[in-house]
Design a protein around this motif. Structure first.
Motif, PDB file in Angstrom:
ATOM      1  N   ALA A  14      12.741 -24.906  27.011  1.00 13.66           N
ATOM      2  CA  ALA A  14      12.969 -23.852  26.020  1.00 13.66           C
ATOM      3  C   ALA A  14      14.447 -23.747  25.657  1.00 13.66           C
ATOM      4  O   ALA A  14      14.799 -23.593  24.483  1.00 13.66           O
ATOM      5  N   GLU A  15      15.314 -23.852  26.648  1.00 12.58           N
ATOM      6  CA  GLU A  15      16.748 -23.781  26.374  1.00 12.58           C
ATOM      7  C   GLU A  15      17.232 -25.008  25.602  1.00 12.58           C
ATOM      8  O   GLU A  15      18.086 -24.892  24.729  1.00 12.58           O
ATOM      9  N   MET A  16      16.664 -26.178  25.919  1.00  4.84           N
ATOM     10  CA  MET A  16      17.010 -27.376  25.153  1.00  4.84           C
ATOM     11  C   MET A  16      16.608 -27.190  23.691  1.00  4.84           C
ATOM     12  O   MET A  16      17.380 -27.506  22.774  1.00  4.84           O
ATOM     13  N   LEU A  17      15.428 -26.662  23.467  1.00  5.19           N
ATOM     14  CA  LEU A  17      14.938 -26.421  22.105  1.00  5.19           C
ATOM     15  C   LEU A  17      15.805 -25.388  21.395  1.00  5.19           C
ATOM     16  O   LEU A  17      16.203 -25.575  20.246  1.00  5.19           O
ATOM     17  N   ARG A  18      16.119 -24.304  22.105  1.00  3.86           N
ATOM     18  CA  ARG A  18      16.942 -23.243  21.520  1.00  3.86           C
ATOM     19  C   ARG A  18      18.320 -23.756  21.117  1.00  3.86           C
ATOM     20  O   ARG A  18      18.878 -23.360  20.100  1.00  3.86           O
ATOM     21  N   LYS A  19      18.863 -24.674  21.917  1.00  2.00           N
ATOM     22  CA  LYS A  19      20.184 -25.249  21.638  1.00  2.00           C
ATOM     23  C   LYS A  19      20.109 -26.457  20.713  1.00  2.00           C
ATOM     24  O   LYS A  19      21.136 -27.005  20.326  1.00  2.00           O
ATOM     25  N   GLY A  20      18.890 -26.898  20.388  1.00  2.00           N
ATOM     26  CA  GLY A  20      18.720 -28.057  19.519  1.00  2.00           C
ATOM     27  C   GLY A  20      19.155 -29.349  20.170  1.00  2.00           C
ATOM     28  O   GLY A  20      19.654 -30.259  19.507  1.00  2.00           O
ATOM     29  N   MET A  21      18.943 -29.453  21.487  1.00  2.00           N
ATOM     30  CA  MET A  21      19.400 -30.623  22.236  1.00  2.00           C
ATOM     31  C   MET A  21      18.233 -31.531  22.598  1.00  2.00           C
ATOM     32  O   MET A  21      17.189 -31.063  23.039  1.00  2.00           O
ATOM     33  N   SER A  22      18.450 -32.816  22.433  1.00  2.00           N
ATOM     34  CA  SER A  22      17.488 -33.823  22.881  1.00  2.00           C
ATOM     35  C   SER A  22      17.833 -34.192  24.322  1.00  2.00           C
ATOM     36  O   SER A  22      18.866 -33.772  24.860  1.00  2.00           O
ATOM     37  N   TYR A  23      16.994 -35.009  24.929  1.00  2.00           N
ATOM     38  CA  TYR A  23      17.298 -35.488  26.273  1.00  2.00           C
ATOM     39  C   TYR A  23      18.587 -36.309  26.263  1.00  2.00           C
ATOM     40  O   TYR A  23      19.396 -36.202  27.175  1.00  2.00           O
ATOM     41  N   ALA A  24      18.776 -37.110  25.222  1.00  2.00           N
ATOM     42  CA  ALA A  24      20.006 -37.915  25.115  1.00  2.00           C
ATOM     43  C   ALA A  24      21.232 -37.005  25.034  1.00  2.00           C
ATOM     44  O   ALA A  24      22.264 -37.281  25.653  1.00  2.00           O
ATOM     45  N   ASP A  25      21.118 -35.910  24.277  1.00  2.00           N
ATOM     46  CA  ASP A  25      22.226 -34.956  24.173  1.00  2.00           C
ATOM     47  C   ASP A  25      22.533 -34.324  25.528  1.00  2.00           C
ATOM     48  O   ASP A  25      23.699 -34.157  25.895  1.00  2.00           O
ATOM     49  N   PHE A  55      20.273 -28.357  40.061  1.00  2.00           N
ATOM     50  CA  PHE A  55      20.205 -29.212  38.879  1.00  2.00           C
ATOM     51  C   PHE A  55      19.898 -28.372  37.628  1.00  2.00           C
ATOM     52  O   PHE A  55      20.470 -28.600  36.561  1.00  2.00           O
ATOM     53  N   LEU A  56      19.017 -27.396  37.757  1.00  2.00           N
ATOM     54  CA  LEU A  56      18.721 -26.502  36.631  1.00  2.00           C
ATOM     55  C   LEU A  56      19.995 -25.800  36.177  1.00  2.00           C
ATOM     56  O   LEU A  56      20.286 -25.731  34.978  1.00  2.00           O
ATOM     57  N   PHE A  57      20.784 -25.314  37.125  1.00  2.00           N
ATOM     58  CA  PHE A  57      22.031 -24.632  36.775  1.00  2.00           C
ATOM     59  C   PHE A  57      23.046 -25.594  36.163  1.00  2.00           C
ATOM     60  O   PHE A  57      23.790 -25.221  35.258  1.00  2.00           O
ATOM     61  N   GLU A  58      23.080 -26.844  36.652  1.00  2.00           N
ATOM     62  CA  GLU A  58      23.965 -27.846  36.043  1.00  2.00           C
ATOM     63  C   GLU A  58      23.579 -28.078  34.583  1.00  2.00           C
ATOM     64  O   GLU A  58      24.452 -28.179  33.716  1.00  2.00           O
ATOM     65  N   CYS A  59      22.288 -28.151  34.325  1.00  2.00           N
ATOM     66  CA  CYS A  59      21.814 -28.335  32.953  1.00  2.00           C
ATOM     67  C   CYS A  59      22.165 -27.135  32.083  1.00  2.00           C
ATOM     68  O   CYS A  59      22.622 -27.294  30.945  1.00  2.00           O
ATOM     69  N   MET A  60      21.952 -25.936  32.610  1.00  2.00           N
ATOM     70  CA  MET A  60      22.271 -24.726  31.841  1.00  2.00           C
ATOM     71  C   MET A  60      23.757 -24.689  31.509  1.00  2.00           C
ATOM     72  O   MET A  60      24.145 -24.381  30.379  1.00  2.00           O
ATOM     73  N   ASP A  61      24.596 -25.030  32.476  1.00  2.00           N
ATOM     74  CA  ASP A  61      26.037 -25.051  32.254  1.00  2.00           C
ATOM     75  C   ASP A  61      26.404 -26.098  31.200  1.00  2.00           C
ATOM     76  O   ASP A  61      27.196 -25.822  30.297  1.00  2.00           O
ATOM     77  N   ALA A  62      25.806 -27.285  31.306  1.00  2.00           N
ATOM     78  CA  ALA A  62      26.098 -28.361  30.358  1.00  2.00           C
ATOM     79  C   ALA A  62      25.695 -27.979  28.937  1.00  2.00           C
ATOM     80  O   ALA A  62      26.337 -28.380  27.968  1.00  2.00           O
ATOM     81  N   GLY A  64      25.751 -24.926  27.850  1.00  2.00           N
ATOM     82  CA  GLY A  64      26.492 -23.730  27.448  1.00  2.00           C
ATOM     83  C   GLY A  64      25.697 -22.452  27.546  1.00  2.00           C
ATOM     84  O   GLY A  64      26.044 -21.450  26.933  1.00  2.00           O
ATOM     85  N   VAL A  65      24.631 -22.476  28.336  1.00  2.40           N
ATOM     86  CA  VAL A  65      23.795 -21.288  28.521  1.00  2.40           C
ATOM     87  C   VAL A  65      24.491 -20.375  29.528  1.00  2.40           C
ATOM     88  O   VAL A  65      24.809 -20.796  30.635  1.00  2.40           O
ATOM     89  N   LYS A  66      24.727 -19.158  29.142  1.00  9.17           N
ATOM     90  CA  LYS A  66      25.407 -18.202  30.015  1.00  9.17           C
ATOM     91  C   LYS A  66      24.459 -17.126  30.539  1.00  9.17           C
ATOM     92  O   LYS A  66      24.748 -16.492  31.556  1.00  9.17           O
TER      93      LYS A  66
END
Length: 70
Positions: A14-25, A55-62, A64-66
């Motif tokens: 959901a956060e990837m979608l919200r940020k418009g990020m693909s797996y590559a991004d 790992f979830l927190f690393e992804c959120m940080d990468a 920019g999810v605060k």
């Protein structure tokens, strides 16, 4: 009973979608933070929902999810 793996996977997707990020991004963003993942490995981890909270927190940080609303 809650399927916590599915819940964590859903939050990440959901956060990837919200940020418009693909797996590559996300792989690129993680690499900028020193986390080395291949796109295929990331897809597999997320698909299975088998990743640590760290790992979830690393992804959120990468990404920019605060703030997360659970």
């Amino acid at each position: 009973m809650t399927d916590w793996s599915a819940y964590a996977k859903g939050i990440l997707r959901a956060e990837m979608l919200r940020k418009g990020m693909s797996y590559a991004d996300l792989v690129t963003a993680l690499a900028q933070n020193g986390v080395k993942e291949s796109e295929a490995n990331l897809r597999n981890k997320v698909s299975r929902g088998s990743f640590t909270a760290a790992f979830l927190f690393e992804c959120m940080d990468a990404m920019g999810v605060k703030t997360l609303h659970l």
